[in-house]
Scaffold this active site. Structure first.
Site, PDB file in Angstrom:
ATOM      1  N   CYS A 106      54.106  43.018  21.299  1.00 34.70           N
ATOM      2  CA  CYS A 106      53.175  44.106  21.641  1.00 34.70           C
ATOM      3  C   CYS A 106      53.888  45.433  21.428  1.00 34.70           C
ATOM      4  O   CYS A 106      54.947  45.660  21.996  1.00 34.70           O
ATOM      5  CB  CYS A 106      52.699  43.973  23.085  1.00 34.70           C
ATOM      6  N   CYS A 139      50.099  33.029  15.834  1.00 32.25           N
ATOM      7  CA  CYS A 139      50.151  31.942  16.808  1.00 32.25           C
ATOM      8  C   CYS A 139      50.643  32.541  18.124  1.00 32.25           C
ATOM      9  O   CYS A 139      51.813  32.884  18.260  1.00 32.25           O
ATOM     10  CB  CYS A 139      51.111  30.870  16.286  1.00 32.25           C
TER      11      CYS A 139
HETATM   12 FE    FE Z   1      51.602  44.902  25.911  1.00 23.35          FE
END
Ligand code: FE
Length: 134
Positions: free
Chosen positions: A98, A121
């Site tokens: 992220c 994935c």
């Molecule tokens: Fe995050």
């Protein structure tokens, strides 16, 4: 455009996340296949980062990969994830992170469906499905 990075201490993360989420998101763990919440989920919405809410994957790109992990053929929008080379466990893989909070999400493979050929994935516990956001 680059997103603002989130700076949180590991102590804070440990408080906010479940032990399983902490192991996967902050220690690059992998949940066991076919055990997560979303591998067989077919509901519509936006899959957000479970740690920071960043919009990561639309349900429109989710496909049944047979792996036991939620799999997506594309990202929701540019700049939400970072790709990093991962040579751990004797494999050459691409780690998916992220971009907002730096949490480990899963790995990217090049055996996905057309047109992208990509297979993101992703661990279920790294995700939170937001059914309101399309
Ligand atoms: Fe995050």
């Amino acid at each position: 455009m680059a997103q603002k990075k989130m700076a949180k201490s590991e102590t804070e993360w440990k408080k906010e996340l479940t032990p399983e989420q902490y192991r996967v998101l902050r220690e690059k763990g992998t949940e066991m296949a076919f055990t997560g919440t979303y591998w067989n989920e077919h509901g519509k919405g936006m899959y957000r980062c479970a740690a920071c809410g960043n919009e990561l994957f639309s349900s429109d790109t989710k496909f049944d990969s047979g792996t036991g992990w939620p799999s997506f053929s594309d990202i929701a929008k540019q700049g939400t994830i970072e790709l990093r080379p991962d040579d751990s466990h004797g494999m050459n893989r691409t780690e998916v992170v992220c971009s907002k909070c730096g949490s480990h999400l899963g790995h990217l493979f090049d055996d996905g469906p057309t047109p992208t050929g990509k297979r993101y994935c992703i661990n279920s516990c790294s995700l939170k499905l937001d059914p309101e956001k399309k």
